[in-house]
Design a protein around this motif. Structure first.
Motif, mmCIF file in Angstrom:
data_model
loop_
_atom_site.group_PDB
_atom_site.id
_atom_site.type_symbol
_atom_site.label_atom_id
_atom_site.label_comp_id
_atom_site.label_asym_id
_atom_site.label_seq_id
_atom_site.Cartn_x
_atom_site.Cartn_y
_atom_site.Cartn_z
ATOM 1 N N LEU A 68 0.804 -1.219 0.000
ATOM 2 C CA LEU A 68 0.000 0.000 0.000
ATOM 3 C C LEU A 68 0.838 1.271 0.000
ATOM 4 O O LEU A 68 0.301 2.375 -0.144
ATOM 5 N N GLY A 69 2.125 1.109 0.185
ATOM 6 C CA GLY A 69 2.995 2.278 0.236
ATOM 7 C C GLY A 69 2.875 3.065 1.528
ATOM 8 O O GLY A 69 3.167 4.264 1.562
ATOM 9 N N LEU A 70 2.445 2.396 2.588
ATOM 10 C CA LEU A 70 2.280 3.053 3.887
ATOM 11 C C LEU A 70 3.410 2.656 4.823
ATOM 12 O O LEU A 70 4.063 1.632 4.637
ATOM 13 N N THR A 71 3.624 3.478 5.843
ATOM 14 C CA THR A 71 4.641 3.197 6.848
ATOM 15 C C THR A 71 4.051 3.402 8.234
ATOM 16 O O THR A 71 3.068 4.148 8.396
ATOM 17 N N PRO A 72 4.623 2.767 9.257
ATOM 18 C CA PRO A 72 4.172 3.032 10.623
ATOM 19 C C PRO A 72 4.277 4.507 10.989
ATOM 20 O O PRO A 72 3.479 5.023 11.774
ATOM 21 N N ALA A 73 5.261 5.202 10.420
ATOM 22 C CA ALA A 73 5.422 6.633 10.686
ATOM 23 C C ALA A 73 4.202 7.415 10.210
ATOM 24 O O ALA A 73 3.716 8.317 10.891
ATOM 25 N N ALA A 74 3.707 7.083 9.030
ATOM 26 C CA ALA A 74 2.523 7.763 8.496
ATOM 27 C C ALA A 74 1.300 7.489 9.363
ATOM 28 O O ALA A 74 0.484 8.388 9.613
ATOM 29 N N LEU A 75 1.167 6.250 9.854
ATOM 30 C CA LEU A 75 0.047 5.916 10.731
ATOM 31 C C LEU A 75 0.132 6.668 12.054
ATOM 32 O O LEU A 75 -0.879 7.122 12.592
ATOM 33 N N SER A 203 6.809 11.939 16.715
ATOM 34 C CA SER A 203 7.445 10.691 16.310
ATOM 35 C C SER A 203 7.171 10.381 14.847
ATOM 36 O O SER A 203 8.082 10.033 14.083
ATOM 37 N N GLY A 204 5.901 10.515 14.444
ATOM 38 C CA GLY A 204 5.528 10.188 13.072
ATOM 39 C C GLY A 204 6.200 11.080 12.059
ATOM 40 O O GLY A 204 6.803 10.598 11.081
ATOM 41 N N PHE A 205 6.144 12.403 12.278
ATOM 42 C CA PHE A 205 6.730 13.325 11.309
ATOM 43 C C PHE A 205 8.254 13.241 11.295
ATOM 44 O O PHE A 205 8.880 13.412 10.244
ATOM 45 N N THR A 206 8.854 12.980 12.463
ATOM 46 C CA THR A 206 10.311 12.823 12.499
ATOM 47 C C THR A 206 10.746 11.625 11.670
ATOM 48 O O THR A 206 11.679 11.706 10.866
ATOM 49 N N ARG A 207 10.054 10.495 11.866
ATOM 50 C CA ARG A 207 10.411 9.294 11.097
ATOM 51 C C ARG A 207 10.096 9.464 9.618
ATOM 52 O O ARG A 207 10.816 8.952 8.758
#
Length: 221
Positions: A68-75, A203-207
């Protein structure tokens, strides 16, 4: 390290990340519009949701996110935004203001149905977020064979049971509070939820930034 040891460590990591004491305080404002007779259904519903997400993540999480092109950071970032919108009115004590009814509805809709809050925001982002998925995927990568996967699934089910129990406890605790105590607890929960949201956002935006810089070759993976 054996598969059982890894499963125990994963369970401890999930419970520590979840923080049951903090979760109970966070759940109480959500349970106010829900009929007390439905709290057990809500607790079971959360258990089912968390169990399904956790087991699904262990089995197919990493390849599905890649597909899906998603990452835990985006979630994490998405959950932080949703939680921030819902938590700030609680922190400011504006949930009893009729003018803020539409904002309050984002956190606790004026419906008495437990289904109105069981997934959003109870399951996501309060209970399950990008960090939880990242923990599940990272431990899945460390086990081998069917036995290893099964012990991780068992640990995930235990964690899901803990989350359901916390909702049940929150329901009983909320019914025994006075109106003033509820108001004070709403403020405390709002501060707590806002802090959680800020942590998820940071955390999300940093990653996400690190991932982008790494893909551009600015940083080395």
């Amino acid at each position: 390290m054996s598969n059982v040891d890894l499963a125990v460590l994963m369970l401890l990591a999930l419970v520590g990340l979840y923080s049951p004491v903090a979760a109970v305080s966070s759940y109480i404002p959500l349970l106010k519009p829900i009929d007390a007779r439905q709290h057990s259904r809500l607790a079971f519903g959360l258990f089912v949701n968390v169990a399904a997400i956790a087991v699904g993540t262990i089995l197919v999480g990493e390849p599905l996110l890649e597909l899906l092109g998603l990452t835990p950071a985006a979630l994490s970032a998405t959950g932080g935004i949703a939680l921030m919108i819902a938590a700030v009115p609680l922190m400011l004590g504006r949930t009893d203001d009729p003018a803020s009814a539409s904002t309050e509805a984002a956190l606790s809709p004026p419906s008495t149905s437990w289904r109105s809050v069981v997934f959003m925001p109870l399951t996501f982002p309060l209970t399950v977020g990008g960090a939880t998925i990242a923990v599940l995927i990272s431990f899945r990568a460390q086990v081998e064979g069917v036995t290893g996967v099964l012990v991780l699934v068992l640990a995930a089910l235990v964690h899901a049971a803990v989350t359901g129990a916390c909702v049940y406890v929150a329901g009983h605790a909320g019914r025994r509070l006075s109106d003033r105590a509820r108001m004070i607890l709403d403020r405390i929960a709002g501060i707590l939820l806002t802090a959680i949201a800020a942590t998820l956002l940071a955390s999300g935006f940093t990653r996400l930034a690190v991932d982008v810089l790494t893909s551009m070759g600015v940083l080395r993976g």
